[in-house]
Write a protein that holds these residues in place. Sequence first.
Motif, mmCIF file in Angstrom:
data_model
loop_
_atom_site.group_PDB
_atom_site.id
_atom_site.type_symbol
_atom_site.label_atom_id
_atom_site.label_comp_id
_atom_site.label_asym_id
_atom_site.label_seq_id
_atom_site.Cartn_x
_atom_site.Cartn_y
_atom_site.Cartn_z
ATOM 1 N N GLN A 70 -0.961 5.510 -3.848
ATOM 2 C CA GLN A 70 -0.323 5.030 -2.631
ATOM 3 C C GLN A 70 1.177 5.264 -2.764
ATOM 4 N N VAL A 71 1.768 5.894 -1.752
ATOM 5 C CA VAL A 71 3.180 6.271 -1.820
ATOM 6 C C VAL A 71 3.984 5.391 -0.868
ATOM 7 N N HIS A 72 5.049 4.799 -1.400
ATOM 8 C CA HIS A 72 5.986 4.008 -0.603
ATOM 9 C C HIS A 72 7.247 4.852 -0.406
ATOM 10 N N ILE A 73 7.670 5.002 0.847
ATOM 11 C CA ILE A 73 8.737 5.939 1.186
ATOM 12 C C ILE A 73 9.907 5.182 1.798
ATOM 13 N N HIS A 74 11.040 5.238 1.119
ATOM 14 C CA HIS A 74 12.267 4.608 1.623
ATOM 15 C C HIS A 74 12.794 5.412 2.803
ATOM 16 N N THR A 75 12.917 4.754 3.970
ATOM 17 C CA THR A 75 13.563 5.358 5.131
ATOM 18 C C THR A 75 14.394 4.289 5.817
ATOM 19 N N ASN A 76 15.655 4.560 6.064
ATOM 20 C CA ASN A 76 16.503 3.642 6.825
ATOM 21 C C ASN A 76 16.790 4.181 8.210
ATOM 22 N N GLY A 77 17.368 5.378 8.287
ATOM 23 C CA GLY A 77 17.642 5.981 9.573
ATOM 24 C C GLY A 77 16.385 6.530 10.228
ATOM 25 N N GLU B 241 15.890 9.453 11.591
ATOM 26 C CA GLU B 241 15.589 10.814 11.175
ATOM 27 C C GLU B 241 14.780 10.804 9.884
ATOM 28 N N ALA B 242 15.121 9.914 8.967
ATOM 29 C CA ALA B 242 14.369 9.801 7.723
ATOM 30 C C ALA B 242 12.933 9.350 7.986
ATOM 31 N N SER B 243 12.758 8.384 8.900
ATOM 32 C CA SER B 243 11.404 7.953 9.247
ATOM 33 C C SER B 243 10.605 9.108 9.840
ATOM 34 N N GLU B 244 11.257 9.920 10.681
ATOM 35 C CA GLU B 244 10.587 11.066 11.298
ATOM 36 C C GLU B 244 10.126 12.060 10.232
ATOM 37 N N VAL B 245 10.991 12.369 9.298
ATOM 38 C CA VAL B 245 10.658 13.305 8.229
ATOM 39 C C VAL B 245 9.490 12.771 7.398
ATOM 40 N N ALA B 246 9.505 11.480 7.097
ATOM 41 C CA ALA B 246 8.440 10.889 6.291
ATOM 42 C C ALA B 246 7.107 10.892 7.034
ATOM 43 N N ILE B 247 7.129 10.517 8.301
ATOM 44 C CA ILE B 247 5.893 10.494 9.090
ATOM 45 C C ILE B 247 5.293 11.896 9.178
ATOM 46 N N GLU B 248 6.144 12.883 9.418
ATOM 47 C CA GLU B 248 5.643 14.255 9.509
ATOM 48 C C GLU B 248 5.077 14.726 8.169
ATOM 49 N N ALA B 249 5.694 14.299 7.069
ATOM 50 C CA ALA B 249 5.190 14.691 5.752
ATOM 51 C C ALA B 249 3.823 14.077 5.483
ATOM 52 N N VAL B 250 3.642 12.813 5.864
ATOM 53 C CA VAL B 250 2.334 12.178 5.698
ATOM 54 C C VAL B 250 1.287 12.891 6.548
ATOM 55 N N GLU B 251 1.653 13.258 7.769
ATOM 56 C CA GLU B 251 0.714 13.959 8.646
ATOM 57 C C GLU B 251 0.277 15.283 8.021
ATOM 58 N N ARG B 252 1.225 16.040 7.473
ATOM 59 C CA ARG B 252 0.877 17.317 6.849
ATOM 60 C C ARG B 252 0.036 17.117 5.597
ATOM 61 N N ALA B 253 0.317 16.054 4.846
ATOM 62 C CA ALA B 253 -0.486 15.780 3.642
ATOM 63 C C ALA B 253 -1.929 15.469 4.015
ATOM 64 N N LEU B 254 -2.111 14.722 5.105
ATOM 65 C CA LEU B 254 -3.469 14.364 5.537
ATOM 66 C C LEU B 254 -4.224 15.570 6.077
ATOM 67 N N VAL B 255 -3.520 16.530 6.673
ATOM 68 C CA VAL B 255 -4.166 17.775 7.102
ATOM 69 C C VAL B 255 -4.597 18.584 5.887
ATOM 70 N N ALA B 256 -3.723 18.637 4.877
ATOM 71 C CA ALA B 256 -4.039 19.416 3.676
ATOM 72 C C ALA B 256 -5.106 18.751 2.822
ATOM 73 N N ASP C 28 -7.831 5.356 4.141
ATOM 74 C CA ASP C 28 -7.266 4.126 3.592
ATOM 75 C C ASP C 28 -6.204 4.400 2.523
ATOM 76 N N HIS C 29 -5.355 5.368 2.774
ATOM 77 C CA HIS C 29 -4.282 5.681 1.822
ATOM 78 C C HIS C 29 -3.189 4.622 1.860
ATOM 79 N N ARG C 30 -2.884 4.086 3.038
ATOM 80 C CA ARG C 30 -1.856 3.047 3.256
ATOM 81 C C ARG C 30 -0.459 3.469 2.795
ATOM 82 N N HIS C 31 -0.122 4.727 2.897
ATOM 83 C CA HIS C 31 1.261 5.131 2.610
ATOM 84 C C HIS C 31 2.190 4.303 3.504
ATOM 85 N N THR C 32 3.264 3.801 2.908
ATOM 86 C CA THR C 32 4.074 2.759 3.561
ATOM 87 C C THR C 32 5.531 3.188 3.694
ATOM 88 N N LEU C 33 6.066 3.057 4.908
ATOM 89 C CA LEU C 33 7.503 3.230 5.090
ATOM 90 C C LEU C 33 8.199 1.937 4.706
#
Length: 544
Positions: free
Chosen positions: A343-350, A352-367, A372-377
């Motif tokens: 389970q990966v916890h991703i620090h995002t404050n701004g 833009e950072a949240s957008e980058v993290a969400i898109e990365a999780v989406e690409r990881a799930l496609v790959a 029930d991964h529960r990756h957390t911002l």
Amino acid sequence: MTTTVYSARRILTMNPSQPFASHVAVRDGRILGTGSLDQLKGWGKFDLDDRFRDKVILPGFVEGHSHAFEGGVWKYPYVGYFDRISPEGKRFKGLKNIDEVVAALAVHEKTLPKGTSLLAWGFDPIYFGGRRMDRGDLDKVSTERPVVVIHSNFHVANANSPVLAKANITRDTNVHGIVKDAAGEPTGELQEMAAKFMAYRAAGVELSAVLSDKEAIWRFARVAQLAGVTTATDLHNDLPESTVDGYLQATQSADFPIRILPAFAAGSVAPAEGVPRLQGLMKKNNERLRFQLVKIVTDGSIQGLSARMRWPGYYDGTPNGVWNIGPDDIDRILLAYHKAGFQVHIHTNGDEASEVAIEAVERALVAAPRWDHRHTLQHAQMADAGQFRRMKALGMCANLFANHLFYWGDIHYAKTLGPERAERMDACGTALATGVPFAIHCDAPVTPIGPLFTAWCAVNRLTASGRTLGEAEKISVADALRAITLGAAYTLKLDEELGSIDVGKRADFAILDDDPLQVAPDKLKDVGVWGTVLGGRIFEAPRA
């Protein structure tokens, strides 16, 4: 097998099938049942313990984003803006301008042996009317001794000329985060990991080594326990062997009062080395110590002016912030740990950072599809409603920094975000409405550990000046209590063990002097903590 039944004025279970009870039965460190005394008699012989008959029992609080450095940071001088109380109960007055900070550091400098560095923490220049500390300020403290001052957000530091010289930081140094003046000279302000590391190394500062001191880990645990916390995270650590040994020594003691979950710093080594290292650490888990989390740090701090913002950027025109792990690297790192089942916890404050993290999780799930991964911002302070909807669709969680509303809400309203975006920051109401599982946190030592204060922030959304910041994002006391118990446990994948008072779960309780559902919402932070129970073992808080 001894069964103990505890009576209470009221038990708030966080179990929707039986939300309230008057008694709870405990056997072998686990919850045998809740209900009335008559309902529990069917379990057979028991010892009745009435010591909590005038108290209120809740599940032990779960602090889903804190740092064990809270236990070691107090060996260094505090130079923050707000008053702060040390673990020993000493009050340190807040310093209201840079001159006061410099004066306090100069006094401390005279107490240090020759040849040592001066490290201080808690500095918060966002309140000083736009004035930033520079190397000249710290040169007034010493032109011979290395001086490093860490900001309250722990994303930014200042250094004096001896540090810059030893680190070979000059006008020609091309490292992101080294702040330079109009003439191109380094000011001594260093934003985010790469720039700060240069200064730390030059000054001989090794922050991770603080936790090799067994007493630092114990101090962190005591501070957490006094606030009603029974499970806490150390949510970013390189986990050198000295630190791991310190964790193991402390948590193997029956007197250690909390469960602790360190998160491996994904950026500290390449995933090819980090994944097997974390897999090996999991074999050392014990009842009070759990290695299972990974942390990726993307951007920096909003008030540290190093967070990454989407258009239109900072309200006052400050240039955009700094990437620690940015768009070029997050996919590779996240996918490696995702594929390994972590389970990966991703620090995002701004945002833009949240957008980058969400898109990365989406690409990881496609790959690599995974349920029930529960990756957390973590923080996700500027996430908007659309981003929350996407997080829900992807099975993500959020842990929101509610304390920020009180400590920096006024500055965000006036300077960094502007009124409209400041009203939506740390959007607990939106998380609830969109169905994103969420917790709230303190990020100690950035702000003090105190889940009831954190809940008060989410319920009332008051800034330090008394401004209500985001009426629509307020949540109820019941929802806030869930966020510091079962909600936080869910974001750590521990909700089947912790977070509610339910049959089979660990007997971890917070014992309160008053019922938080019956006091006025604006008094929630003032509810006293009598102590805690961890696995059936009672830890009473010392009385003043």
